[in-house]
Design a protein around this motif. Structure first.
Motif, PDB file in Angstrom:
ATOM      1  N   GLY A  94       0.806  -1.205   0.000  1.00 13.61           N
ATOM      2  CA  GLY A  94       0.000   0.000   0.000  1.00 13.61           C
ATOM      3  C   GLY A  94       0.844   1.261   0.000  1.00 13.61           C
ATOM      4  O   GLY A  94       0.568   2.206  -0.748  1.00 13.61           O
ATOM      5  N   GLU A  95       1.886   1.283   0.818  1.00 13.62           N
ATOM      6  CA  GLU A  95       2.760   2.459   0.887  1.00 13.62           C
ATOM      7  C   GLU A  95       3.494   2.686  -0.424  1.00 13.62           C
ATOM      8  O   GLU A  95       3.762   3.829  -0.815  1.00 13.62           O
ATOM      9  CB  GLU A  95       3.767   2.281   2.019  1.00 13.62           C
ATOM     10  N   LEU A  96       3.830   1.608  -1.111  1.00 12.05           N
ATOM     11  CA  LEU A  96       4.558   1.731  -2.373  1.00 12.05           C
ATOM     12  C   LEU A  96       3.640   2.161  -3.510  1.00 12.05           C
ATOM     13  O   LEU A  96       4.003   2.997  -4.344  1.00 12.05           O
ATOM     14  CB  LEU A  96       5.213   0.391  -2.709  1.00 12.05           C
ATOM     15  N   LEU A  97       2.424   1.607  -3.562  1.00  5.54           N
ATOM     16  CA  LEU A  97       1.542   1.847  -4.703  1.00  5.54           C
ATOM     17  C   LEU A  97       0.700   3.116  -4.579  1.00  5.54           C
ATOM     18  O   LEU A  97       0.391   3.748  -5.600  1.00  5.54           O
ATOM     19  CB  LEU A  97       0.612   0.644  -4.890  1.00  5.54           C
ATOM     20  N   ALA A  98       0.307   3.480  -3.379  1.00  3.63           N
ATOM     21  CA  ALA A  98      -0.596   4.624  -3.216  1.00  3.63           C
ATOM     22  C   ALA A  98      -0.076   5.898  -3.881  1.00  3.63           C
ATOM     23  O   ALA A  98      -0.839   6.581  -4.587  1.00  3.63           O
ATOM     24  CB  ALA A  98      -0.878   4.855  -1.734  1.00  3.63           C
ATOM     25  N   PRO A  99       1.199   6.281  -3.714  1.00  9.29           N
ATOM     26  CA  PRO A  99       1.667   7.525  -4.353  1.00  9.29           C
ATOM     27  C   PRO A  99       1.707   7.435  -5.879  1.00  9.29           C
ATOM     28  O   PRO A  99       1.687   8.459  -6.559  1.00  9.29           O
ATOM     29  CB  PRO A  99       3.090   7.693  -3.783  1.00  9.29           C
ATOM     30  N   LEU A 100       1.763   6.201  -6.414  1.00  6.92           N
ATOM     31  CA  LEU A 100       1.852   6.024  -7.869  1.00  6.92           C
ATOM     32  C   LEU A 100       0.485   6.037  -8.536  1.00  6.92           C
ATOM     33  O   LEU A 100       0.398   6.210  -9.751  1.00  6.92           O
ATOM     34  CB  LEU A 100       2.564   4.709  -8.188  1.00  6.92           C
ATOM     35  N   ALA A 101      -0.574   5.839  -7.755  1.00  4.06           N
ATOM     36  CA  ALA A 101      -1.955   5.880  -8.255  1.00  4.06           C
ATOM     37  C   ALA A 101      -2.135   5.047  -9.526  1.00  4.06           C
ATOM     38  O   ALA A 101      -2.454   5.571 -10.592  1.00  4.06           O
ATOM     39  CB  ALA A 101      -2.370   7.330  -8.523  1.00  4.06           C
ATOM     40  N   PRO A 102      -1.956   3.725  -9.448  1.00  3.51           N
ATOM     41  CA  PRO A 102      -2.126   2.895 -10.649  1.00  3.51           C
ATOM     42  C   PRO A 102      -3.556   2.919 -11.162  1.00  3.51           C
ATOM     43  O   PRO A 102      -4.495   2.990 -10.393  1.00  3.51           O
ATOM     44  CB  PRO A 102      -1.739   1.494 -10.159  1.00  3.51           C
ATOM     45  N   LYS A 103      -3.674   2.867 -12.491  1.00  3.97           N
ATOM     46  CA  LYS A 103      -4.993   2.784 -13.116  1.00  3.97           C
ATOM     47  C   LYS A 103      -5.500   1.342 -13.102  1.00  3.97           C
ATOM     48  O   LYS A 103      -6.708   1.093 -13.097  1.00  3.97           O
ATOM     49  CB  LYS A 103      -4.904   3.294 -14.561  1.00  3.97           C
ATOM     50  N   MET A 104      -4.555   0.401 -13.095  1.00  5.05           N
ATOM     51  CA  MET A 104      -4.918  -1.010 -13.091  1.00  5.05           C
ATOM     52  C   MET A 104      -3.878  -1.775 -12.281  1.00  5.05           C
ATOM     53  O   MET A 104      -2.694  -1.449 -12.309  1.00  5.05           O
ATOM     54  CB  MET A 104      -4.986  -1.536 -14.529  1.00  5.05           C
ATOM     55  N   LEU A 105      -4.340  -2.796 -11.562  1.00 10.57           N
ATOM     56  CA  LEU A 105      -3.449  -3.588 -10.723  1.00 10.57           C
ATOM     57  C   LEU A 105      -3.730  -5.067 -10.959  1.00 10.57           C
ATOM     58  O   LEU A 105      -4.881  -5.503 -10.924  1.00 10.57           O
ATOM     59  CB  LEU A 105      -3.651  -3.255  -9.249  1.00 10.57           C
ATOM     60  N   LEU A 106      -2.662  -5.829 -11.225  1.00 12.74           N
ATOM     61  CA  LEU A 106      -2.777  -7.268 -11.387  1.00 12.74           C
ATOM     62  C   LEU A 106      -2.185  -7.944 -10.155  1.00 12.74           C
ATOM     63  O   LEU A 106      -1.080  -7.597  -9.729  1.00 12.74           O
ATOM     64  CB  LEU A 106      -2.027  -7.759 -12.633  1.00 12.74           C
ATOM     65  N   VAL A 107      -2.919  -8.883  -9.602  1.00  9.14           N
ATOM     66  CA  VAL A 107      -2.449  -9.589  -8.407  1.00  9.14           C
ATOM     67  C   VAL A 107      -2.514 -11.089  -8.652  1.00  9.14           C
ATOM     68  O   VAL A 107      -3.355 -11.578  -9.399  1.00  9.14           O
ATOM     69  CB  VAL A 107      -3.278  -9.219  -7.162  1.00  9.14           C
ATOM     70  N   GLY A 108      -1.587 -11.813  -8.011  1.00 10.78           N
ATOM     71  CA  GLY A 108      -1.552 -13.259  -8.145  1.00 10.78           C
ATOM     72  C   GLY A 108      -2.048 -13.946  -6.900  1.00 10.78           C
ATOM     73  O   GLY A 108      -2.296 -13.316  -5.864  1.00 10.78           O
ATOM     74  N   ASP A 109      -2.193 -15.254  -7.006  1.00 10.24           N
ATOM     75  CA  ASP A 109      -2.604 -16.069  -5.861  1.00 10.24           C
ATOM     76  C   ASP A 109      -1.643 -15.868  -4.697  1.00 10.24           C
ATOM     77  O   ASP A 109      -0.432 -15.971  -4.855  1.00 10.24           O
ATOM     78  CB  ASP A 109      -2.595 -17.556  -6.256  1.00 10.24           C
ATOM     79  N   GLY A 110      -2.173 -15.555  -3.548  1.00 13.77           N
ATOM     80  CA  GLY A 110      -1.340 -15.429  -2.363  1.00 13.77           C
ATOM     81  C   GLY A 110      -0.720 -14.070  -2.165  1.00 13.77           C
ATOM     82  O   GLY A 110      -0.075 -13.830  -1.138  1.00 13.77           O
TER      83      GLY A 110
END
Length: 222
Positions: free
Chosen positions: A120-136
């Motif tokens: 969260g701390e890493l991604l929040a300032p970057l404001a991604p338009k799309m996020l891909l997440v994997g299992d786990g």
């Protein structure tokens, strides 16, 4: 990665230009040009660590990239947006990176094994338009404003449960399997992807890699 044999980068540049690619804008001018390149290297395969017995041909890779790029475009991803991932080294990560590049969007792969708070701390300032997440993967515990879609990439042995608010990447691209190849033309110095600084003095900083410089580096490595 299996690549066609070339004597040097000049021959590769000639190949790209011969198929209508503009090396000054780091973009293929015509979809037919890139399609010709991809068909020419059809026998060559991309192999992933731990998945050596599941190689992906360049043509298969192209079809996956085209479908995902069309789905991303339909969901509002455009030039200058950021697409991020919390994925291991799997084919879907490569597909998503190339799809992002074709749209002129930036790509950022988060380091694996991050906790929810660290992600969260890493991604929040970057404001991604799309996020891909994997299992786990630990989902960011901070709100990500502007996030248009959360895509879920199942592992080899899927858990069967989708994260809250996520859509399976296979369902996301399903309406676009017959999409046409398109590219967004960008400037030579247009940002292509971000990496996280690893030196202790710069820990937490994000480095920007440009499109043209990355293309030249790849040509040097052929």
């Amino acid at each position: 990665v299996g690549l066609p044999a070339v004597d040097d980068a000049q021959r590769t540049l000639a190949l790209l230009e011969g198929y209508g690619c503009d090396v000054e804008t780091s973009c293929c001018a015509t979809s037919s040009g890139m399609a010709a390149i991809m068909s020419a290297v059809e026998p060559f395969l991309v192999r992933f660590p731990g998945r050596e017995h599941e190689p992906v041909s360049y043509a298969q890779l192209q079809r996956s990239v085209v479908a995902l790029a069309a789905a991303m475009r339909s969901n509002g991803v455009q030039e200058g947006d950021l697409v991020a991932s919390l994925l291991p080294n799997v084919p879907d990560a490569l597909v998503a990176m190339l799809a992002s590049a074709s749209l002129g969007a930036l790509w950022f792969a988060c380091p694996s094994g991050l906790s929810a708070s660290a992600a969260g701390e890493l991604l929040a300032p970057l404001a991604p338009k799309m996020l891909l997440v994997g299992d786990g993967a630990a989902l960011p515990d901070l709100e990500l404003p502007g996030l248009a879609a959360l895509l879920f990439v199942p592992g080899r042995e899927p858990s069967g449960a989708l994260p809250a608010g996520a859509i399976a990447v296979a369902d996301f691209v399903a309406p676009f399997v017959d999409a046409e190849l398109e590219f967004t033309v960008v400037a030579f110095d247009h940002p292509l992807y971000l990496t996280r600084a690893v030196l202790p003095a710069n820990r937490g900083e994000v480095l920007v890699h440009g499109t043209g410089g990355t293309l030249i580096q790849h040509l040097k490595e052929l």
